[in-house]
Motif scaffolding. Structure first.
Motif, PDB file in Angstrom:
ATOM      1  N   PHE A   8       0.834  -1.209   0.000  1.00 52.04           N
ATOM      2  CA  PHE A   8       0.000   0.000   0.000  1.00 52.04           C
ATOM      3  C   PHE A   8       0.872   1.265   0.000  1.00 52.04           C
ATOM      4  CE2 PHE A   8      -2.616   3.099   2.508  1.00 52.04           C
ATOM      5  CZ  PHE A   8      -3.565   3.325   1.522  1.00 52.04           C
ATOM      6  N   VAL A   9       1.949   1.249   0.792  1.00 49.77           N
ATOM      7  CA  VAL A   9       2.866   2.398   0.800  1.00 49.77           C
ATOM      8  C   VAL A   9       3.433   2.630  -0.598  1.00 49.77           C
ATOM      9  CG1 VAL A   9       5.110   3.219   1.625  1.00 49.77           C
ATOM     10  CG2 VAL A   9       3.483   2.283   3.229  1.00 49.77           C
TER      11      VAL A   9
ATOM     12  N   ILE B  34      10.765  14.123  11.602  1.00 49.00           N
ATOM     13  CA  ILE B  34      10.093  14.454  10.340  1.00 49.00           C
ATOM     14  C   ILE B  34       9.721  15.934  10.320  1.00 49.00           C
ATOM     15  CG2 ILE B  34       8.221  13.840   8.792  1.00 49.00           C
ATOM     16  CD1 ILE B  34       7.981  11.197  10.285  1.00 49.00           C
ATOM     17  N   LEU B  35       9.296  16.438  11.485  1.00 49.81           N
ATOM     18  CA  LEU B  35       8.943  17.864  11.578  1.00 49.81           C
ATOM     19  C   LEU B  35      10.136  18.741  11.192  1.00 49.81           C
ATOM     20  CD1 LEU B  35       6.787  19.985  12.559  1.00 49.81           C
ATOM     21  CD2 LEU B  35       7.969  19.939  14.746  1.00 49.81           C
ATOM     22  N   SER B  82       4.733   7.689   8.028  1.00 50.28           N
ATOM     23  CA  SER B  82       4.143   7.160   9.271  1.00 50.28           C
ATOM     24  C   SER B  82       3.901   5.660   9.166  1.00 50.28           C
ATOM     25  CB  SER B  82       2.821   7.867   9.574  1.00 50.28           C
ATOM     26  OG  SER B  82       2.936   9.230   9.349  1.00 50.28           O
ATOM     27  N   ILE B  83       3.349   5.206   8.027  1.00 50.86           N
ATOM     28  CA  ILE B  83       3.106   3.765   7.880  1.00 50.86           C
ATOM     29  C   ILE B  83       4.429   3.008   7.872  1.00 50.86           C
ATOM     30  CG2 ILE B  83       2.036   1.954   6.476  1.00 50.86           C
ATOM     31  CD1 ILE B  83       0.164   4.006   5.326  1.00 50.86           C
ATOM     32  N   ASN B  84       5.423   3.556   7.137  1.00 50.41           N
ATOM     33  CA  ASN B  84       6.737   2.916   7.080  1.00 50.41           C
ATOM     34  C   ASN B  84       7.325   2.677   8.456  1.00 50.41           C
ATOM     35  OD1 ASN B  84       7.196   2.411   4.440  1.00 50.41           O
ATOM     36  ND2 ASN B  84       8.266   4.318   4.026  1.00 50.41           N
ATOM     37  N   ASN B  85       7.139   3.661   9.339  1.00 48.96           N
ATOM     38  CA  ASN B  85       7.714   3.540  10.676  1.00 48.96           C
ATOM     39  C   ASN B  85       7.143   2.368  11.443  1.00 48.96           C
ATOM     40  OD1 ASN B  85       9.621   5.548  10.861  1.00 48.96           O
ATOM     41  ND2 ASN B  85       8.038   7.101  11.036  1.00 48.96           N
ATOM     42  N   ILE B  86       5.900   2.002  11.115  1.00 51.01           N
ATOM     43  CA  ILE B  86       5.305   0.850  11.786  1.00 51.01           C
ATOM     44  C   ILE B  86       5.699  -0.439  11.067  1.00 51.01           C
ATOM     45  CG2 ILE B  86       3.126  -0.185  12.521  1.00 51.01           C
ATOM     46  CD1 ILE B  86       1.914   2.658  12.241  1.00 51.01           C
TER      47      ILE B  86
END
Lengths: 140, 155
Positions: A8-9, B34-35, B82-86
């Motif tokens: 999905f990413v 990231i900020l 954000s998804i990658n980090n998980i």
């Protein structure tokens, strides 16, 4: 489950490159960089608030650690330009080739304080395949 | 040709910035890192803009014509990180690179055909060859990883 999230990413990244490329067509390469970063910050700040994250303390952090943001600007800039000339799939494939060669070099010499992992000659076969694939994409 | 080098070079930069980001995240936290990235990125893009202001032909009117979805790239980027980090810590960097590429390639081909570059045989075969090469190399990486742990275990 996590595997489908990884796919999905990948899908999201392709969509993102398209959005950014179109935006650059509308407003120009430089203005698009600013809009992309502002929208990114606007998404990030609610996430930070939601997670009740503390503000980072910046003292004593070596200056080069701030460099990734500047690199990011170049990356967005180049993918915007490439999108228009090469299309999405070829651009992403070339980026991938750049990534894998870079990580081999970094691992081989142990750059940036990474652990040294010598390059395996067998991997040349894999790179040959990747390279042939990219040529095939370019020619047809 | 120039664009090919550009794209290749940005792959190089992706890896360097991933390394920097992981070091920064260790010091101040993932999202704070990231900020900083986006803030520095914004400053840097303003500087780039100032250096090139003569070449810019921009009027605010254009903003009304832009479709909303074209502005969402920055937001999608944040969601991806954000998804990658998980996901990456759970399934490993090697495997996730492969899976991410599968997503990129299939969506990339779909989008290319939508914007008027029809899916050619060469692109599909090329994509499969790239994937084959990546799978082969990651297999070698994985084998070495296992060798390493086995040897260390024996010592």
């Amino acid at each position: 489950m996590y595997k489908s999230w990884a796919v999905f990413v990948g899908i999201l990244i392709a969509v993102m490159v398209t959005c950014n490329g179109f935006l650059a067509n509308y407003v120009g390469d430089y203005i698009s960089l600013i809009i992309i970063h502002i929208v990114g910050l606007a998404t990030l700040i609610p996430i930070l608030l939601f997670k009740r994250a503390k503000l980072p303390r910046l003292r004593g952090i070596p200056i080069y650690l701030f460099g990734a943001g500047a690199l990011g600007v170049f990356m967005v800039f180049s993918s915007n330009i490439c999108f228009n000339f090469l299309g999405v799939s070829l651009t992403l494939s070339l980026i991938l080739l750049g990534q894998s060669i870079t990580s081999c070099i970094i691992d081989h010499y142990g750059l940036f304080g990474m652990e040294i992992k010598r390059f395996q000659k067998e991997k040349l076969f894999g790179f040959l395949l990747v390279f042939t694939g990219i040529i095939a994409m370019l020619i047809y | 040709m120039l664009y090919i080098i550009f794209a290749f070079f940005s792959g190089f930069m992706t890896i360097v910035s991933m390394i920097i980001n992981s070091k920064l995240a260790m010091r101040i936290g993932i999202f704070q890192g990231i900020l900083i990235n986006y803030a520095v990125g914004l400053l840097f893009s303003i500087v780039v803009l100032l250096f090139n202001y003569k070449s810019i032909d921009f009027s605010v009117d254009i903003l009304y014509y832009i479709p909303l979805w074209a502005c969402l790239g920055g937001a999608i980027g944040v969601i991806c990180i954000s998804i990658n980090n998980i996901v990456i810590p759970k399934i490993g960097a090697i495997y996730s690179t492969l899976l991410i590429f599968i997503g990129q390639l299939s969506m990339g081909l779909a989008i290319d055909s939508m914007v008027g570059n029809p899916i050619s045989k060469g692109k599909v075969i090329g994509g499969l060859l790239i994937l084959g090469g990546m799978v082969y190399n990651s297999y070698i990486d994985k084998r070495d990883l296992i060798d390493c742990t086995v040897n260390h275990g024996a010592n």
